[in-house]
Design an enzyme around this catalytic site. Structure first.
Site, PDB file in Angstrom:
ATOM      1  N   GLU A 114      41.482  63.818  32.073  1.00  0.00           N
ATOM      2  CA  GLU A 114      42.392  62.919  32.793  1.00  0.00           C
ATOM      3  C   GLU A 114      41.615  61.663  33.140  1.00  0.00           C
ATOM      4  O   GLU A 114      40.393  61.696  33.207  1.00  0.00           O
ATOM      5  CB  GLU A 114      42.864  63.582  34.098  1.00  0.00           C
ATOM      6  CG  GLU A 114      43.610  64.869  33.903  1.00  0.00           C
ATOM      7  CD  GLU A 114      43.732  65.675  35.213  1.00  0.00           C
ATOM      8  OE1 GLU A 114      43.609  65.081  36.296  1.00  0.00           O
ATOM      9  OE2 GLU A 114      43.912  66.884  35.115  1.00  0.00           O
ATOM     10  N   LYS A 116      40.062  59.063  35.644  1.00  0.00           N
ATOM     11  CA  LYS A 116      39.637  59.116  37.039  1.00  0.00           C
ATOM     12  C   LYS A 116      40.160  57.854  37.718  1.00  0.00           C
ATOM     13  O   LYS A 116      39.608  56.762  37.543  1.00  0.00           O
ATOM     14  CB  LYS A 116      38.117  59.189  37.148  1.00  0.00           C
ATOM     15  CG  LYS A 116      37.649  59.406  38.572  1.00  0.00           C
ATOM     16  CD  LYS A 116      36.179  59.771  38.607  1.00  0.00           C
ATOM     17  CE  LYS A 116      35.719  60.167  39.989  1.00  0.00           C
ATOM     18  NZ  LYS A 116      36.036  59.226  41.044  1.00  0.00           N
ATOM     19  N   ASP A 118      40.988  55.116  40.396  1.00  0.00           N
ATOM     20  CA  ASP A 118      40.169  54.603  41.491  1.00  0.00           C
ATOM     21  C   ASP A 118      41.047  54.272  42.691  1.00  0.00           C
ATOM     22  O   ASP A 118      41.448  53.138  42.906  1.00  0.00           O
ATOM     23  CB  ASP A 118      39.404  53.363  41.013  1.00  0.00           C
ATOM     24  CG  ASP A 118      38.192  53.096  41.875  1.00  0.00           C
ATOM     25  OD1 ASP A 118      37.886  53.943  42.744  1.00  0.00           O
ATOM     26  OD2 ASP A 118      37.548  52.053  41.685  1.00  0.00           O
ATOM     27  N   TYR A 233      49.816  59.502  41.786  1.00  0.00           N
ATOM     28  CA  TYR A 233      49.717  60.306  40.566  1.00  0.00           C
ATOM     29  C   TYR A 233      49.279  61.711  40.970  1.00  0.00           C
ATOM     30  O   TYR A 233      48.224  61.874  41.601  1.00  0.00           O
ATOM     31  CB  TYR A 233      48.662  59.730  39.622  1.00  0.00           C
ATOM     32  CG  TYR A 233      49.063  58.441  38.946  1.00  0.00           C
ATOM     33  CD1 TYR A 233      49.687  58.462  37.700  1.00  0.00           C
ATOM     34  CD2 TYR A 233      48.809  57.210  39.533  1.00  0.00           C
ATOM     35  CE1 TYR A 233      50.051  57.283  37.060  1.00  0.00           C
ATOM     36  CE2 TYR A 233      49.170  56.021  38.903  1.00  0.00           C
ATOM     37  CZ  TYR A 233      49.791  56.071  37.669  1.00  0.00           C
ATOM     38  OH  TYR A 233      50.137  54.906  37.044  1.00  0.00           O
ATOM     39  N   LYS A 324      31.443  59.056  34.833  1.00  0.00           N
ATOM     40  CA  LYS A 324      31.657  57.713  35.388  1.00  0.00           C
ATOM     41  C   LYS A 324      31.275  56.663  34.356  1.00  0.00           C
ATOM     42  O   LYS A 324      30.200  56.734  33.770  1.00  0.00           O
ATOM     43  CB  LYS A 324      30.785  57.527  36.639  1.00  0.00           C
ATOM     44  CG  LYS A 324      31.180  58.410  37.804  1.00  0.00           C
ATOM     45  CD  LYS A 324      32.149  57.727  38.727  1.00  0.00           C
ATOM     46  CE  LYS A 324      31.393  56.963  39.780  1.00  0.00           C
ATOM     47  NZ  LYS A 324      32.213  56.596  40.917  1.00  0.00           N
ATOM     48  N   CYS A 419      30.584  21.607  60.220  1.00  0.00           N
ATOM     49  CA  CYS A 419      31.378  21.642  59.001  1.00  0.00           C
ATOM     50  C   CYS A 419      30.670  20.830  57.912  1.00  0.00           C
ATOM     51  O   CYS A 419      30.331  19.666  58.136  1.00  0.00           O
ATOM     52  CB  CYS A 419      32.771  21.071  59.263  1.00  0.00           C
ATOM     53  SG  CYS A 419      33.721  20.901  57.737  1.00  0.00           S
ATOM     54  N   CYS A 422      33.087  17.552  57.109  1.00  0.00           N
ATOM     55  CA  CYS A 422      33.371  16.466  58.064  1.00  0.00           C
ATOM     56  C   CYS A 422      32.378  16.405  59.217  1.00  0.00           C
ATOM     57  O   CYS A 422      32.426  15.493  60.029  1.00  0.00           O
ATOM     58  CB  CYS A 422      34.793  16.593  58.601  1.00  0.00           C
ATOM     59  SG  CYS A 422      34.977  17.965  59.751  1.00  0.00           S
ATOM     60  N   CYS A 437      36.115  25.420  60.887  1.00  0.00           N
ATOM     61  CA  CYS A 437      35.948  24.029  61.297  1.00  0.00           C
ATOM     62  C   CYS A 437      37.067  23.712  62.293  1.00  0.00           C
ATOM     63  O   CYS A 437      38.226  24.040  62.053  1.00  0.00           O
ATOM     64  CB  CYS A 437      36.060  23.120  60.066  1.00  0.00           C
ATOM     65  SG  CYS A 437      36.258  21.383  60.481  1.00  0.00           S
ATOM     66  N   CYS A 442      40.061  17.552  59.094  1.00  0.00           N
ATOM     67  CA  CYS A 442      38.936  17.671  58.164  1.00  0.00           C
ATOM     68  C   CYS A 442      39.435  17.441  56.733  1.00  0.00           C
ATOM     69  O   CYS A 442      40.409  18.055  56.303  1.00  0.00           O
ATOM     70  CB  CYS A 442      38.316  19.056  58.288  1.00  0.00           C
ATOM     71  SG  CYS A 442      37.084  19.407  57.024  1.00  0.00           S
TER      72      CYS A 442
HETATM   73  S1  IVH Z   1      40.172  66.272  40.682  1.00  0.00           S
HETATM   74  C1  IVH Z   1      37.814  69.208  43.433  1.00  0.00           C
HETATM   75  N1  IVH Z   1      41.308  64.451  39.118  1.00  0.00           N
HETATM   76  O1  IVH Z   1      37.923  61.391  42.319  1.00  0.00           O
HETATM   77  C2  IVH Z   1      38.679  68.360  42.604  1.00  0.00           C
HETATM   78  N2  IVH Z   1      40.096  63.732  41.018  1.00  0.00           N
HETATM   79  O2  IVH Z   1      35.059  62.192  42.865  1.00  0.00           O
HETATM   80  C3  IVH Z   1      38.538  66.906  42.787  1.00  0.00           C
HETATM   81  N3  IVH Z   1      40.086  61.305  41.347  1.00  0.00           N
HETATM   82  O3  IVH Z   1      38.255  62.880  45.470  1.00  0.00           O
HETATM   83  C4  IVH Z   1      39.694  66.117  42.360  1.00  0.00           C
HETATM   84  N4  IVH Z   1      41.305  60.795  39.576  1.00  0.00           N
HETATM   85  O4  IVH Z   1      39.980  61.112  44.805  1.00  0.00           O
HETATM   86  C5  IVH Z   1      40.575  64.688  40.226  1.00  0.00           C
HETATM   87  N5  IVH Z   1      42.373  62.932  37.701  1.00  0.00           N
HETATM   88  C6  IVH Z   1      41.641  63.180  38.780  1.00  0.00           C
HETATM   89  C7  IVH Z   1      41.170  62.146  39.602  1.00  0.00           C
HETATM   90  C8  IVH Z   1      40.394  62.459  40.726  1.00  0.00           C
HETATM   91  C9  IVH Z   1      40.655  60.329  40.625  1.00  0.00           C
HETATM   92  C10 IVH Z   1      39.274  61.101  42.562  1.00  0.00           C
HETATM   93  C11 IVH Z   1      39.657  61.975  43.725  1.00  0.00           C
HETATM   94  C12 IVH Z   1      38.441  62.761  44.093  1.00  0.00           C
HETATM   95  C13 IVH Z   1      37.344  61.963  43.474  1.00  0.00           C
HETATM   96  C14 IVH Z   1      36.221  62.888  43.125  1.00  0.00           C
END
Ligand code: IVH
Length: 689
Positions: A114, A116, A118, A233, A324, A419, A422, A437, A442
């Protein structure tokens, strides 16, 4: 109550929920926004006629009252853990090997990949209801064990279903009581919009979409949350005790999607290590085109049975890992630090960098936000710094780099005491980090104010860009926004570009044709509605939306200018700080003089007032209990200004009882007498009908 109306309302809600799911859940709308609005309006008006039929899971009820004293702390069903990170193919290979070893030689291993996302993680609790299941609670991760109850805010997220029908639950094989865990994110577009709005109000911008989402979800004003687009999500489905509902992660994701949740469409079941790496590389390529931020890929073991066998280390599962992406960062040198003065007088230090390529764009500048940030970094001019495109959007200096190839700089940067444009005094308001300022004349502020005034969303005067405005200011032909309306074609065409070195001044900056166009644009701008003029004045905290509300509420510049603070505060979404800023602006003589000049120039100073409901004429209301947003006085004033009457006791003659929290005997009496009962949202609906 006629059953027919009840059915009509419920059918309409189902239709709206269906379209909400298509739009927010699947990103695949089947009707236009305008048609969707029509459906919502129809439902609102039916509900206003029959307030007793309003249910908390109605699509009209996403925005409710704000929590009075912050958010309640609630324990999670099972801890919300984080993930271990890997940063390279080798590290991922090690993790894969450990999983295979633990699973045993003959095990058939499948993963689910999946994105990740942010954002911030969130737990949503659903509870069985007569017609299926309803959203009962939304909790932030908090410290992992105890989260914060942000239900009111989560309800405003359109991709979070407020209720799920029994049919959908059945299709998804979900019980009535369950928990969904997932991520709340702010789409990049919404992030830009939010920052634009904040900046137009003189507030500091959020650094990245994650901070913006986290800040928004912890806002104590659900109506503000509702205006910003957040998405949810889902990625886990659990029993109320926190046990996996499905034997496979891939099954859980399908179920959540079937139930109406948004689930990341890029999920994929994968068996071999090579295919894992392919998925990761593809994700990294797509990263810039998604419309929301991702910072990696999460790989999860698909089988729940194997997950159980693998178990957990202290803080993270062994059955999942986060790959990451390497931060899009670069190292470059700080050549100089300059201080910019904004429209509100705010001083912002900006680092001038030796241009560097980061993730496909050239970065030559990075904001340093304020004096405290320079202090925190310990930055010297000449230092090499590590620059990240934080959350892909605004470049950010993360740290000073020091090694044999990157010696430290020498020159300390001194934040100006006056400033830089001015020379006036600068001040720092208590509790704020920014210096401003003090001089409202200005030139830097004036330049920014003029550019703001002329910008597309304000007066939309095309052609008045930085070069022309700078010229007009430097030649002294324009000293305020009002002066724009005294320019003629000849003056505009006479603007010359003066070469600073030779002071010749031969090149004409705008030719006659362009001058004519600008002149026509300025003329045309007089027809802009009042709210644009208000936005253009640059009153602190008065952004586009607030300007609109003020114009609708007061109907004219004069009424607004005369309004005392209490009256200003009565406007929806205008708090004491904003009201105070508006009052201070109009108490300043110079500003009044400016407004008068604009009036003389013929700008629009009146607007259509929001039509007050005449339906309230002659109706009697009784208030009881504490309303979530409105004080007694406010509610009374609103009812009275719409023609209604507020009485202290309930009788047969009472038309509506407005009940808040801890409503007492009056509510009981209303029920006995069959008097209609509405909550605050219901009252507001009656008022805006
Ligand atoms: S699984 C124990 N799936 O990443 C299971 N986390 O570093 C942890 N996150 O706290 C969660 N996308 O906020 C999971 N597809 C995804 C994710 C996801 C983002 C975030 C989540 C978690 C952090 C972990």
């Amino acid at each position: 109550m006629s059953k027919a109306v009840e059915k009509q309302i419920e059918d309409l809600r189902e239709t709206i929920r269906h379209h909400e799911y298509l739009y927010y859940g699947l990103d695949a709308p089947e009707i236009s926004d305008a048609d969707f609005d029509l459906l919502m309006r129809e439902l609102k008006s039916l509900e206003a006629e029959h307030p007793e039929l309003i249910t908390p899971d109605s699509p009209t009820q996403r925005v409710g009252g704000k929590p009075k004293e912050g958010f309640a702390k609630v324990a999670h069903s099972r801890p919300m853990l984080s993930l271990d990170n890997v940063n390279s193919e080798d590290e991922l290979r090690d993790w894969d090997r450990r999983v295979r070893e633990a699973a045993g030689a003959n095990a058939d291993i499948g993963y689910v990949c999946e994105y990740k996302l942010d954002g911030l993680s969130m737990a949503l609790h659903y509870e069985q209801s007569s017609s299926g299941s309803v959203l009962a609670r939304g909790l932030t991760r908090g410290d992992g064990t105890i989260g914060e109850d942000v239900t009111g805010n989560v309800r405003t997220i359109r991709s979070v279903p407020l209720s799920i029908s029994a049919t959908r639950l059945k299709k998804a094989k979900l019980p009535g009581n369950f928990e969904v865990r997932g991520e709340v994110v702010m789409p990049i577009k919404a992030f830009f919009k939010m920052n634009e709005e904040r900046e137009s109000q003189g507030l500091s911008a959020a650094a990245n979409p994650r901070n913006a989402a986290a800040g928004t979800i912890r806002t104590l004003e659900p109506n503000i949350v509702a205006q910003r687009r957040l998405d949810f999500y889902g990625y886990f489905a659990l029993t109320p005790d926190g046990v996996n509902l499905f034997e496979e992660q891939s099954e859980a994701l399908e179920a959540l999607s079937d139930a109406g949740f948004r689930v990341n469409p890029h999920r994929e079941a994968i068996k071999s290590f090579d295919k894992l790496m392919e998925y990761i590389n593809r994700a990294e390529e797509k990263r810039n085109d998604l419309g929301y931020e991702i910072d990696g890929v999460v790989v999860k073991v698909d089988s729940a049975q194997l997950q159980r066998r693998l178990g957990y280390t202290g803080r993270a599962p062994r059955w999942a890992v986060a790959y990451k992406f390497t931060a899009r960062a670069g190292v470059t040198q700080v050549e100089d630090v300059r201080v910019q003065v904004g429209r509100t007088g705010k001083l912002t230090p900006v680092a001038v960098l030796t241009p560097v390529q980061i993730g496909g764009t050239t970065v030559g500048r990075a904001t340093l936000h304020n004096a405290d940030e320079i202090e925190r970094l310990g930055l010297l001019i000449g230092d090499y710094v590590s620059v990240e495109r934080g959350g892909d959007v605004i470049p950010k200096i993360v740290s000073v780099v020091e090694d044999k190839d990157h010696p430290r700089g020498h020159k300390k940067f001194h934040f100006p005491t006056h400033c830089p444009v001015c020379g006036s005094d600068i001040v720092k308001t208590e509790g704020e980090v920014d210096y401003r300022c003090v001089n409202i004349d200005c030139p830097a502020r004036l330049l920014e104010s003029l550019l703001h005034f002329a910008s597309r969303k304000v007066m939309n005067i095309e052609g008045l860009g930085e070069a022309v405005v700078t010229q007009l200011l430097e030649s002294g032909r324009v000293r305020s926004i009002a002066d724009l309306y005294h320019l003629d074609v000849e003056t505009l065409a006479a603007e010359k570009k003066t070469d600073k070195k030779t002071s010749t001044g031969k090149d004409i900056l705008v030719g006659e044709l362009v001058a004519r166009q600008i002149f026509a644009e300025i003329e045309q701008s007089k027809k802009n509605p009042l709210h644009r003029v208000l936005f253009g004045l640059g009153i602190r905290f008065v952004g586009e939306r607030t300007a609109q509300l003020l114009a609708e509420e007061f109907g004219s510049m004069d009424a607004l200018m005369a309004a005392p603070v209490e009256e200003l505060e009565r406007v929806n979404e205008v708090g004491p700080r904003v009201a105070q800023a508006i009052r201070e602006f109009f108490d300043e003589e110079k500003n009044v003089a400016l407004v008068e000049k604009l009036r003389k120039a013929g700008l629009t100073f009146t607007a259509e007032k929001r039509r007050k409901s005449s339906e309230l004429e002659g109706l009697t209301f009784v208030l009881t209990g504490t309303l979530p947003n409105l004080s007694r006085e406010d509610a009374k004033a609103k009812i009275e200004s719409a023609g209604g009457r507020v009485s202290g006791s309930v009788s047969k003659k009472t038309n509506y009882v407005v009940a808040g929290e801890e409503a007492g005997s009056k509510l009981d009496k209303a029920r006995d007498l069959g008097v209609k009962v509405v909550d605050e949202a219901g009252l507001l609906d009656l008022l805006t009908k």
